[in-house]
Design a protein around this motif. Structure first.
Motif, PDB file in Angstrom:
ATOM      1  N   ASP A   9       0.816  -1.219   0.000  1.00  0.00           N
ATOM      2  CA  ASP A   9       0.000   0.000   0.000  1.00  0.00           C
ATOM      3  C   ASP A   9       0.847   1.266   0.000  1.00  0.00           C
ATOM      4  OD1 ASP A   9      -2.648  -0.349  -0.346  1.00  0.00           O
ATOM      5  OD2 ASP A   9      -3.222   0.131   1.706  1.00  0.00           O
ATOM      6  N   ARG A  10       2.003   1.225   0.647  1.00  0.00           N
ATOM      7  CA  ARG A  10       2.857   2.418   0.685  1.00  0.00           C
ATOM      8  C   ARG A  10       3.381   2.792  -0.695  1.00  0.00           C
ATOM      9  NH1 ARG A  10       4.688   0.326   5.610  1.00  0.00           N
ATOM     10  NH2 ARG A  10       6.547  -0.605   4.725  1.00  0.00           N
ATOM     11  N   HIS A  11       3.429   1.844  -1.598  1.00  0.00           N
ATOM     12  CA  HIS A  11       4.015   2.117  -2.914  1.00  0.00           C
ATOM     13  C   HIS A  11       2.995   2.052  -4.042  1.00  0.00           C
ATOM     14  CE1 HIS A  11       8.003   2.357  -1.284  1.00  0.00           C
ATOM     15  NE2 HIS A  11       7.750   1.270  -0.576  1.00  0.00           N
ATOM     16  N   LYS A  12       1.709   2.256  -3.706  1.00  0.00           N
ATOM     17  CA  LYS A  12       0.679   2.264  -4.738  1.00  0.00           C
ATOM     18  C   LYS A  12       0.926   3.405  -5.715  1.00  0.00           C
ATOM     19  CE  LYS A  12      -3.165   2.585  -2.623  1.00  0.00           C
ATOM     20  NZ  LYS A  12      -4.541   2.567  -2.142  1.00  0.00           N
ATOM     21  N   ALA A  13       0.609   3.146  -6.973  1.00  0.00           N
ATOM     22  CA  ALA A  13       0.755   4.166  -8.013  1.00  0.00           C
ATOM     23  C   ALA A  13      -0.271   5.270  -7.803  1.00  0.00           C
ATOM     24  CB  ALA A  13       0.579   3.528  -9.387  1.00  0.00           C
ATOM     25  N   THR A  14       0.080   6.467  -8.185  1.00  0.00           N
ATOM     26  CA  THR A  14      -0.829   7.605  -8.049  1.00  0.00           C
ATOM     27  C   THR A  14      -1.951   7.518  -9.078  1.00  0.00           C
ATOM     28  OG1 THR A  14       0.422   8.955  -9.614  1.00  0.00           O
ATOM     29  CG2 THR A  14       1.080   9.079  -7.280  1.00  0.00           C
ATOM     30  N   SER A  15      -2.999   8.275  -8.840  1.00  0.00           N
ATOM     31  CA  SER A  15      -4.122   8.307  -9.789  1.00  0.00           C
ATOM     32  C   SER A  15      -3.676   8.830 -11.145  1.00  0.00           C
ATOM     33  CB  SER A  15      -5.245   9.181  -9.243  1.00  0.00           C
ATOM     34  OG  SER A  15      -5.812   8.601  -8.099  1.00  0.00           O
ATOM     35  N   GLY A  16      -2.736   9.758 -11.159  1.00  0.00           N
ATOM     36  CA  GLY A  16      -2.216  10.284 -12.422  1.00  0.00           C
ATOM     37  C   GLY A  16      -1.518   9.210 -13.242  1.00  0.00           C
ATOM     38  N   LYS A  17      -0.701   8.409 -12.584  1.00  0.00           N
ATOM     39  CA  LYS A  17      -0.041   7.309 -13.291  1.00  0.00           C
ATOM     40  C   LYS A  17      -1.048   6.263 -13.746  1.00  0.00           C
ATOM     41  CE  LYS A  17       4.693   7.364 -11.672  1.00  0.00           C
ATOM     42  NZ  LYS A  17       5.765   6.587 -11.050  1.00  0.00           N
ATOM     43  N   ARG A  18      -2.055   6.008 -12.919  1.00  0.00           N
ATOM     44  CA  ARG A  18      -3.090   5.039 -13.294  1.00  0.00           C
ATOM     45  C   ARG A  18      -3.852   5.521 -14.525  1.00  0.00           C
ATOM     46  NH1 ARG A  18      -4.814   1.326  -9.355  1.00  0.00           N
ATOM     47  NH2 ARG A  18      -5.665   0.360 -11.214  1.00  0.00           N
ATOM     48  N   PHE A  19      -4.157   6.820 -14.568  1.00  0.00           N
ATOM     49  CA  PHE A  19      -4.855   7.370 -15.735  1.00  0.00           C
ATOM     50  C   PHE A  19      -3.974   7.281 -16.974  1.00  0.00           C
ATOM     51  CE2 PHE A  19      -5.905  10.863 -18.608  1.00  0.00           C
ATOM     52  CZ  PHE A  19      -7.219  10.518 -18.907  1.00  0.00           C
ATOM     53  N   LEU A  20      -2.700   7.600 -16.827  1.00  0.00           N
ATOM     54  CA  LEU A  20      -1.769   7.508 -17.950  1.00  0.00           C
ATOM     55  C   LEU A  20      -1.660   6.058 -18.428  1.00  0.00           C
ATOM     56  CD1 LEU A  20       0.135   9.088 -19.779  1.00  0.00           C
ATOM     57  CD2 LEU A  20       1.948   8.724 -18.100  1.00  0.00           C
ATOM     58  N   ASN A  21      -1.624   5.094 -17.506  1.00  0.00           N
ATOM     59  CA  ASN A  21      -1.617   3.673 -17.882  1.00  0.00           C
ATOM     60  C   ASN A  21      -2.861   3.329 -18.691  1.00  0.00           C
ATOM     61  OD1 ASN A  21       0.794   3.136 -16.556  1.00  0.00           O
ATOM     62  ND2 ASN A  21      -0.202   2.324 -14.738  1.00  0.00           N
ATOM     63  N   PHE A  22      -4.022   3.771 -18.208  1.00  0.00           N
ATOM     64  CA  PHE A  22      -5.280   3.499 -18.898  1.00  0.00           C
ATOM     65  C   PHE A  22      -5.253   4.073 -20.318  1.00  0.00           C
ATOM     66  CE2 PHE A  22      -9.427   5.242 -20.129  1.00  0.00           C
ATOM     67  CZ  PHE A  22     -10.150   4.066 -20.242  1.00  0.00           C
ATOM     68  N   PHE A  23      -4.858   5.320 -20.439  1.00  0.00           N
ATOM     69  CA  PHE A  23      -4.845   6.003 -21.729  1.00  0.00           C
ATOM     70  C   PHE A  23      -3.862   5.336 -22.698  1.00  0.00           C
ATOM     71  CE2 PHE A  23      -3.216   9.383 -24.521  1.00  0.00           C
ATOM     72  CZ  PHE A  23      -4.399   9.739 -25.138  1.00  0.00           C
ATOM     73  N   LEU A  24      -2.651   5.088 -22.236  1.00  0.00           N
ATOM     74  CA  LEU A  24      -1.637   4.480 -23.109  1.00  0.00           C
ATOM     75  C   LEU A  24      -1.998   3.049 -23.497  1.00  0.00           C
ATOM     76  CD1 LEU A  24       1.655   5.788 -21.459  1.00  0.00           C
ATOM     77  CD2 LEU A  24       0.651   6.520 -23.629  1.00  0.00           C
ATOM     78  N   ASP A  25      -2.520   2.268 -22.544  1.00  0.00           N
ATOM     79  CA  ASP A  25      -2.929   0.898 -22.878  1.00  0.00           C
ATOM     80  C   ASP A  25      -4.016   0.892 -23.935  1.00  0.00           C
ATOM     81  OD1 ASP A  25      -1.172  -0.633 -21.360  1.00  0.00           O
ATOM     82  OD2 ASP A  25      -2.443  -0.570 -19.577  1.00  0.00           O
ATOM     83  N   ARG A  26      -4.966   1.803 -23.832  1.00  0.00           N
ATOM     84  CA  ARG A  26      -6.017   1.883 -24.856  1.00  0.00           C
ATOM     85  C   ARG A  26      -5.425   2.259 -26.216  1.00  0.00           C
ATOM     86  NH1 ARG A  26      -9.484  -1.482 -23.358  1.00  0.00           N
ATOM     87  NH2 ARG A  26      -9.929  -1.194 -21.190  1.00  0.00           N
ATOM     88  N   LEU A  27      -4.442   3.139 -26.229  1.00  0.00           N
ATOM     89  CA  LEU A  27      -3.775   3.489 -27.494  1.00  0.00           C
ATOM     90  C   LEU A  27      -3.080   2.274 -28.102  1.00  0.00           C
ATOM     91  CD1 LEU A  27      -2.083   6.969 -26.928  1.00  0.00           C
ATOM     92  CD2 LEU A  27      -3.855   6.398 -28.574  1.00  0.00           C
ATOM     93  N   PHE A  28      -2.384   1.506 -27.276  1.00  0.00           N
ATOM     94  CA  PHE A  28      -1.677   0.328 -27.779  1.00  0.00           C
ATOM     95  C   PHE A  28      -2.653  -0.736 -28.269  1.00  0.00           C
ATOM     96  CE2 PHE A  28       1.698   1.934 -24.810  1.00  0.00           C
ATOM     97  CZ  PHE A  28       2.532   2.387 -25.823  1.00  0.00           C
ATOM     98  N   ILE A  29      -3.766  -0.924 -27.543  1.00  0.00           N
ATOM     99  CA  ILE A  29      -4.772  -1.890 -27.990  1.00  0.00           C
ATOM    100  C   ILE A  29      -5.365  -1.449 -29.323  1.00  0.00           C
ATOM    101  CG2 ILE A  29      -7.063  -2.851 -27.470  1.00  0.00           C
ATOM    102  CD1 ILE A  29      -6.182  -2.839 -24.495  1.00  0.00           C
ATOM    103  N   GLN A  30      -5.651  -0.164 -29.472  1.00  0.00           N
ATOM    104  CA  GLN A  30      -6.184   0.352 -30.747  1.00  0.00           C
ATOM    105  C   GLN A  30      -5.180   0.136 -31.877  1.00  0.00           C
ATOM    106  OE1 GLN A  30      -9.660   0.713 -30.021  1.00  0.00           O
ATOM    107  NE2 GLN A  30      -9.330   2.070 -31.728  1.00  0.00           N
ATOM    108  N   ALA A  31      -3.910   0.384 -31.609  1.00  0.00           N
ATOM    109  CA  ALA A  31      -2.882   0.194 -32.639  1.00  0.00           C
ATOM    110  C   ALA A  31      -2.812  -1.272 -33.064  1.00  0.00           C
ATOM    111  CB  ALA A  31      -1.525   0.668 -32.115  1.00  0.00           C
TER     112      ALA A  31
END
Length: 168
Positions: A9-31
């Protein structure tokens, strides 16, 4: 019931990184999706000597349904194979995050399957803005900052080994 580690729990990713992961993963899936249909279109043109066209509504509906099923299969495969075998997706490589079980171990295949299917729940993609995303909570996994987590775990192991006899 899994043993829950506070270090996770101390090293959980921030919401900003989680959003960036979501956005980039969707881009890669689309590609990947567009590359699949591009290759399919070229193969179809080579075999049949013409481009694919859905001239009537039945063919158009059938093609749309097949395209949707292929997209869902690609999405599931992308997340399952990347997170199970590598612990991270391409986006998580970029942001330095990874998926881990709440007990600090590599997630099991059942956890990854639960995590992947949970992504199909409506509004799951917004749930990570809270404390934990639904696909994290329901699968007993977390997305963590990899380097910080590994550094703290190594430090704790080194501290606990102080005073132990070394075998020569």
């Amino acid at each position: 019931m899994r043993k829950y580690l506070a270090v996770v729990d101390r090293h959980k990713a921030t919401s900003g990184k989680r959003f960036l992961n979501f956005f980039l993963d969707r881009l890669f899936i689309q590609a990947i999706y567009y590359a699949f249909f591009f290759i399919f279109g070229i193969g179809y043109a080579i075999v049949y000597g013409e481009g694919f066209s859905a001239e009537n509504e039945d063919q158009s509906f059938t093609f749309s349904l097949i395209a949707l099923l292929i997209y869902l299969a690609l999405s599931f495969s992308y997340f399952f194979f990347m997170e199970y075998y590598l612990g991270k997706t391409i986006a998580k490589y970029i942001t330095g995050t990874e998926v881990i079980s709440i007990d600090g171990n590599k997630p099991t295949s059942q956890q990854i399957i639960a995590r992947t299917f949970s992504r199909a729940v409506p509004f799951d993609s917004l749930s990570f803005l809270g404390n934990n995303g639904w696909h994290d909570s329901w699968s007993d996994t977390r997305v963590i900052n990899g380097k910080n987590y590994v550094a703290e775990r190594q430090l704790k192991e080194e501290i606990s080994s102080i005073g132990a006899k070394e075998m020569i």
